[in-house]
Design a protein around this motif. Structure first.
Motif: not given
Length: 289
Positions: A127-136, A140-148, A183-189
Motif C-alpha cells: 500500500p501507499d501508507r501504513f498507519f496505526g495506534n500500535l500497542p506497546y 517494535a516487533s511489527l515495524i522490525a518485521d517489515t523492515i527485516e 533498524l528504523c533509521q536505516w530504512a526511514y527518516d
C-alpha cells in the motif's frame, strides 16, 4: 466526490458514549490487546494529516478499534484495509463502513497482524501508507518485521508509547539508542508529529504516547548483505556494555575474524555499539561480507 459512511457508530469524542456502546453490545476493552481510543478529534485530524493521503491513496491501518481513525481516513477518499485482532471490533467496523466495503474501498483482515500482514502483502501488494495506534507489545516487533523482510512503505504514521518513539529516533551515544533505532533509521527518516498525554485516550493509559512519521529513505543506505547486517547489528547491541570486539567475536565464534573485520573497517576494538553510527555499522557488515 467522497462517499460518506453511514452514521451508526458512537460519538468517538465521548468516553460515556463509547462505554455505553460497548455495554450495549456486551463488549469489553481487552488489556492484552492494548486497546485505547483516541478521543481528541483535533489530534486525530492532525495525525491523519501527517499521513498525507488523497483520493485513491491505499492505506493499511493496524487496530482500528471502533473506527475513529478509520472514519477520518475513509472520509478523505482512501482505499483502506484494516487489521483487527478483536472479533467484536472487527464486526463493528464491518457494519459501520459497509457502504465503503460495497464499493471495494474498505476491507477487514481479522486476526493477529504479526501473522496476517505478509499474506495481505502477497494478495494486494504494497500500500501507499501504513498507519496505526500500535500497542506497546507489538510496535517494535511489527515495524522490525517489515523492515527485516525488505518491506518499506513510502510513508508511515504510528502512535506508540513515548519511550518506544524515543528509541525509534535516538542518536548514537544516547541511552535510547539501540538495535531498533538503527533498524528504523536505516530504512526511514523518523520525525515526531505530536505528543499525547493520557487524557487524550479512553480508557486513560498510565503512559504518554507520541505520534511519529516514517518517510522512506530515497537514498537507501545499501549494504552487501542486508540479512547479515541486521543480524550483526542486533548481536552488537545484545550486551550494551561489552565492546564490539567481544560481541563480534561471540557473533562469529571466531576472535581472529572479528579482529580482521574491525581493523578493515578502521574501528577501535574497544568501541561499543551504542557509540556507532549507522554508516559505521553498515561498513563493518560489508567488511564481514
Amino acid at each position: 466526490m467522497t462517499v460518506m459512511a453511514i452514521e451508526n457508530h458512537p460519538d468517538y469524542n465521548s468516553p460515556a458514549a463509547l462505554k455505553a456502546f460497548l455495554d450495549e453490545k456486551g463488549m469489553a476493552m481487552q488489556k492484552k490487546f492494548g486497546q485505547n481510543f483516541l478521543i481528541n478529534q483535533d489530534a486525530r485530524k492532525k495525525i491523519i494529516d501527517a499521513l498525507q493521503i488523497t483520493e485513491g491513496t491505499s492505506v493499511w491501518e493496524v487496530g482500528p478499534g471502533l473506527g475513529a481513525m478509520t472514519d477520518e481516513i475513509l472520509s478523505r477518499g482512501s482505499k483502506l484495509r484494516v487489521f483487527e485482532i478483536d472479533r467484536g471490533f472487527a464486526g463493528c467496523v464491518r457494519n459501520f463502513f459497509s457502504d465503503y466495503a460495497e464499493k471495494n474501498l474498505f476491507f477487514v483482515e481479522e486476526g493477529d497482524v504479526l501473522k496476517t500482514w505478509k499474506d495481505a502483502l502477497e494478495t494486494t501488494g504494497l500500500p501507499d501508507r501504513f498507519f496505526g495506534n500500535l500497542p506497546y507489545n507489538i510496535a517494535a516487533s511489527l515495524i522490525a518485521d517489515t523492515i527485516e523482510k525488505g518491506v518499506r512503505f513510502e510513508r508511515c504514521v504510528f502512535t506508540v508509547q513515548k519511550e518506544v518513539a524515543q528509541r525509534m529516533a535516538a542518536k548514537p551515544s544516547t541511552d535510547d539508542y539501540s538495535s531498533f533505532s538503527v533498524l528504523c533509521q536505516w530504512a526511514y527518516d523518523v520525525k515526531p508529529v505530536c505528543d499525547l498525554g493520557g487524557a487524550n485516550f479512553w480508557p486513560r493509559p498510565n503512559v504518554d504516547s507520541r505520534a511519529v512519521v516514517f518517510t522512506k529513505k530515497q537514498a537507501f543506505p545499501e549494504c552487501k548483505n542486508p540479512e547479515l547486517f541486521m543480524k550483526m547489528q542486533r548481536s552488537l547491541f545484545s550486551s550494551r556494555r561489552k565492546t564490539i570486539k567481544n560481541n563480534l567475536t561471540q557473533f562469529l565464534s571466531n576472535s581472529e575474524a572479528a579482529d580482521k573485520a574491525i581493523e578493515k573497517a578502521g574501528l577501535s576494538p574497544f568501541l561499543r555499539a551504542e557509540a556507532m553510527t549507522i554508516k559505521e555499522l553498515l561498513n563493518l557488515s560489508d567488511c564481514l561480507a
